[in-house]
Design an enzyme around this catalytic site. Structure first.
Site, short mmCIF file in Angstrom:
data_model
loop_
_atom_site.label_atom_id
_atom_site.label_comp_id
_atom_site.label_asym_id
_atom_site.label_seq_id
_atom_site.Cartn_x
_atom_site.Cartn_y
_atom_site.Cartn_z
N HIS A 25 8.44 5.18 -15.18
CA HIS A 25 8.06 5.05 -13.86
C HIS A 25 7.40 3.72 -13.71
CE1 HIS A 25 6.43 7.27 -10.24
NE2 HIS A 25 6.37 5.85 -9.64
N LEU A 65 9.39 -2.65 -9.70
CA LEU A 65 9.65 -3.94 -10.20
C LEU A 65 9.88 -4.76 -8.84
CD1 LEU A 65 11.87 -3.58 -13.42
CD2 LEU A 65 9.24 -3.87 -13.25
N ASN A 72 12.69 2.46 -4.61
CA ASN A 72 12.01 2.50 -3.40
C ASN A 72 11.22 1.16 -2.97
OD1 ASN A 72 10.26 3.35 -5.33
ND2 ASN A 72 9.09 4.63 -4.09
N HIS A 76 8.23 13.16 -6.33
CA HIS A 76 6.73 12.64 -6.26
C HIS A 76 6.05 13.96 -5.21
CE1 HIS A 76 3.89 9.71 -4.35
NE2 HIS A 76 3.30 10.78 -3.95
N HIS A 110 4.05 11.49 -11.63
CA HIS A 110 2.68 11.23 -11.97
C HIS A 110 1.84 12.60 -11.46
CE1 HIS A 110 3.35 10.34 -7.59
NE2 HIS A 110 3.79 9.16 -7.80
N ASP A 160 3.45 4.05 -13.89
CA ASP A 160 3.20 4.05 -12.60
C ASP A 160 2.90 2.53 -11.94
OD1 ASP A 160 3.40 4.88 -9.86
OD2 ASP A 160 1.50 6.02 -9.83
N PHE A 200 -1.14 1.35 -1.43
CA PHE A 200 -1.32 2.31 -2.52
C PHE A 200 -0.92 1.45 -3.78
CE2 PHE A 200 -1.52 5.41 0.47
CZ PHE A 200 -2.54 6.10 0.26
N GLY A 201 -1.64 1.70 -5.03
CA GLY A 201 -0.76 1.20 -6.20
C GLY A 201 -1.66 0.36 -7.13
#
Lengths: 357, 437
Positions: free
Chosen positions: B63, B66, B97, B182, B235, B308, B326-327
């Site tokens: 996961h 890139l 995505n 997800h 996740h 992730d 997010f992230g």
């Protein structure tokens, strides 16, 4: 003309021929220094810091009857950055800053470059570059005030950030309670029962009041429908959650009504305003469940006929307009203290907001 | 031309596939693992001193985002692969995505071409389930498979409709493609920016209830049972999800699950200062969830630990909490974070420390098995994808020290134990912290 003299960090106000007493000079407050340039949330304050603000508000309150301005913020440019609708808070801050002698500029979201996609950081840095000495901000996102305080070196006063915090509202509410309950030299709201009723989930006023009242020793009851008053709130200190109105009001010394915020509810949390009123609206009969002489508070704006009947909102136990007036004194105190702490930090001389060489 | 033979000497060799965990040497000839080197190759071999280091199969990440094509301001396949190599990963599954979704053969081919030219590690593209991840019309899943995708997924947006999900599973099973989900019921998470709990109430932020994940997990388990298709849950963050998956696995449902490394170490309390680098989806949850995730790894309920990796530019992260994306980037920290949370765990109440080989397994053999990838093993004749690491070396990530193009890490300034020293892909050294040759 007022004379303003600095004495041990506390300003006293003198009118020609008349001198105000110092009812606030308790041992506690005299030794408490105010070292914060920002006021972001109540959570960070100690009870003696809160008392320090009240002491300063006590000094300023008598000056509200005068038409003359004080000079504590003379030469300071205070910017009101209100990115969410507000009448009372914006006006109260504007009046407070002006009474302290500041130049005040108000910026609303639809009149700012934020609508053109400018970031909050850039807007704030530009306002700073234009010479602002202090920013008062209201914003719809929780945490926006602490973000701004990290970005800027000048004082940032939170006038409400999302559902997080509205510290000056909690301070003026507690100040009003303290005025109402206080008789002796050591005014106290410790041990009082305060009920906050309504839309707690989306309310920054409730969150700030919970912290403030707990720090001052009051016990807090949160009441309203289960969807707006989740049990998670019992994790706050000295808080109980009640979903029955009679139980919530029974024996309370004060009730704070909160507005039902249609604009914050993304999904339906109760069937209709009518049903809300039938279950939780405050009317004459239900006000009788409160302790004798209990006061009724509301941060405004009031939805008359929804959370409270007009005859109660305008009745003898309502202190709604006192709250508004105290809001000026408390905000003057906050602006004064934060500006003074900032000048101290920047080695500036009182009375000028411009950088010293 | 094949790279030079390698002779990796005196390391502690851990290979979960064979159960090997012993001091020894590892040999690489012509880019594949060998049991010894012929005399001539031995003379020519590059000798790598692995004393005090662990020699493990290269890590496999199921996961990672890139960024390319479409979001190259935050990451490219080249920069992401450098981050992967620095974190010990030799194989990545690239999420589809991005702003330009991998919902057609052209984009998948483009990813493969760019990876072949610029990537230091192996990149396995995943494809979209529905066109534009919109959940309305199936993407050409069969053609995507032919173009080389190893899985299909729609991120958080797409598959909300059970009829669509069911048909996707049935259709993808025709190609032996694993569907990644997800797990988030978006009808319950409107405006949510963190876990719903004590901290969201305090901070005045809207929360993702654990149930919004658990409901979809339970739902997916039933669909996996109905269709018999291969479904992989991404996740997982809530304790209830772990319990559901454990139950389903015990009843033979063909399901696999992953956890992001950050969820093993951090909880929602980390958001107390509104630091947007802790704004993750799935959100950081509570201590009970954190412990349940570790327990799920220990008993095999959760198959893999993933990065992730979600790069976000500083400009996008530097704003009001509600508005920041997010992230967090994690390729360079995922393995140390997992070691810190599991191998260095001294809390007896949570079962104490994990054996090192078990942590390595969750980064190698087990994720490779989820997709049937030819990776994550030190078996003779396999491609020589190897990671050398120190399990105890302490280091502190800094914002300007990342190989990734972005710096939105949840671990800046936090000391971590465990560090990659060398990463080898197909016998070629693609990362080396310091000269070891």
């Amino acid at each position: 003309m007022f004379r303003v003299c600095l004495r041990g960090g506390i300003i006293s106000v003198c009118l020609p021929g008349k001198r105000f007493p110092y009812p606030y000079m308790t041992d506690d407050t005299e030794t408490t220094e105010w070292n914060r340039k920002d006021l972001v949330a109540i959570e960070a304050l100690s009870s003696s810091e809160i008392e320090r603000i009240f002491a300063q508000a006590d000094v300023f309150k008598p000056s509200l009857d005068s038409r003359e301005k004080l000079m504590s913020l003379r030469g300071h440019t205070v910017v009101n950055l209100f990115l969410e609708p507000s009448t009372r808070t914006r006006t109260a801050f504007e009046v407070s800053a002006k009474r302290l002698g500041a130049d005040v500029i108000s910026i609303a979201e639809n009149a700012s470059s934020l609508v053109k996609g400018e970031s909050l950081r850039d807007t704030a840095l530009n306002v700073r570059a234009l010479g602002a000495d202090m920013i008062i901000m209201r914003h719809s996102s929780a945490g926006a005030a602490s973000y701004l305080a990290r970005v800027l070196d000048i004082p940032v006063i939170n006038a409400g950030d999302g559902a997080h915090s509205h510290p000056t509202q909690a301070l003026l509410d507690a100040y009003t309670l303290r005025e109402h309950f206080g008789t002796g030299p050591r005014r106290s709201i410790a041990g009082r029962k305060v009920t906050i009723l309504g839309d707690i989930l989306f309310s920054r006023v409730a969150r700030s009041n919970i912290h403030c009242l707990a720090k001052l020793g009051a016990s807090v009851t949160l009441a309203g429908p289960t969807t707006l008053v989740p049990m998670t709130f019992t994790t706050y200190p000295s808080v109980r959650v009640v979903h029955d109105l009679r139980e919530a009001l029974d024996g309370a010394d004060a009730v704070m009504l909160l507005r039902i915020q249609h604009e914050r509810q993304t999904t339906t949390h109760f069937p209709s305003l009518g049903e809300y009123t039938s279950m939780f609206g405050l009317n004459r009969e239900r006000a009788g469940w409160l302790k004798q002489g209990a006061i009724i508070m509301h941060p405004g704006p009031i939805n008359r006929g929804v959370e409270v009947e007009s005859e109660i909102a305008d009745g003898p136990h309502s202190v709604v307009l006192e709250q508004v007036r105290n809001g000026i004194a408390v905000r003057m105190a906050v602006l004064h203290l934060c500006a003074a702490a900032w000048r101290e930090q920047r080695h500036l001389t009182a009375g000028t907001g411009k950088t010293a060489p | 031309m094949n790279p030079s033979p390698l002779w990796i000497k005196n390391g502690r060799v851990i290979d979960p596939e064979s159960g090997r965990d012993a001091p020894g040497d590892v040999f690489v000839l012509d880019g594949v693992l060998a049991d010894c080197l012929p005399p001539r190759a031995k003379r020519e071999a590059v000798v790598i001193d692995a004393a005090d280091l662990v020699v493990a199969p290269g890590f496999v990440d199921l996961h990672a985002r890139l960024g390319e094509p479409g979001n190259t301001a935050c990451e490219t396949i080249a920069s992401g692969s450098r981050a992967a190599a620095a974190g010990g990963f030799t194989s990545l599954v690239a999420m589809p995505n991005n702003a330009i979704p991998a919902d057609n053969v052209g984009v998948v081919q483009l990813v493969k071409e760019i990876a072949a030219k610029t990537s230091l590690v192996r990149v396995f593209p995943a494809g979209a389930v529905t066109i534009g991840h919109k959940g309305e019309k199936l993407a050409p899943i069969g053609s995507l498979k032919k173009a080389g995708v190893v899985a299909v997924t729609d991120g958080s947006d797409g598959l909300q409709n059970n009829e669509m999900k069911r048909r996707t599973l049935e259709y993808a099973s025709m190609f032996d493609l694993v569907v990644f989900d997800h797990c988030q019921d978006t009808s319950m998470t409107h405006g949510a920016v963190m876990h719903e709990g004590v901290w969201s109430v305090r901070l005045g932020l809207r929360g993702f209830p654990s149930a919004a994940e658990e409901i979809v997990v339970a739902n997916d388990l039933l669909l996996a049972r109905l269709t018999g298709a291969r479904l992989h849950l991404q996740h997982i963050s809530a304790a209830g999800s772990v319990a559901f998956i454990r139950h389903a696995k015990a009843h033979g449902v063909p399901i696999t699950a992953e956890v992001a490394a950050d969820h093993l170490l951090l909880t929602d309390e980390a958001l107390r200062d509104y630091d947007t680098n802790f704004k993750l989806a799935a959100p950081l949850r509570e201590e009970t969830d954190r412990r349940a995730l570790a327990e799920g790894l220990r008993d095999g309920t959760i198959d893999a630990i993933v990065s992730d990796h979600s790069p976000v530019t500083p400009t996008e992260k530097d704003r009001e909490f509600d508005l920041a994306p997010f992230g967090a980037i994690a390729l360079e920290t995922a393995f140390p974070v997992a070691l810190e949370a599991l191998y260095h765990n001294r809390d007896a109440a949570t079962g104490g420390a994990f054996p090192l080989s078990l942590v390595v397994d969750k980064f190698t053999r087990s994720p490779a098995r989820v997709l049937g990838l030819d990776a994550g093993s030190l078996a003779i004749g396999k491609p020589a994808d190897i990671t050398l690491f120190s399990p105890d070396e302490c280091w502190t990530p800094t914002a300007d020290g990342f190989q990734s193009r972005s710096s939105n890490s949840a671990h800046i300034g936090r000391p971590l134990r465990g560090r990659t020293h060398m990463t080898i892909v197909g016998g070629k050294i693609v990362f080396s912290a310091k000269p070891r040759v």
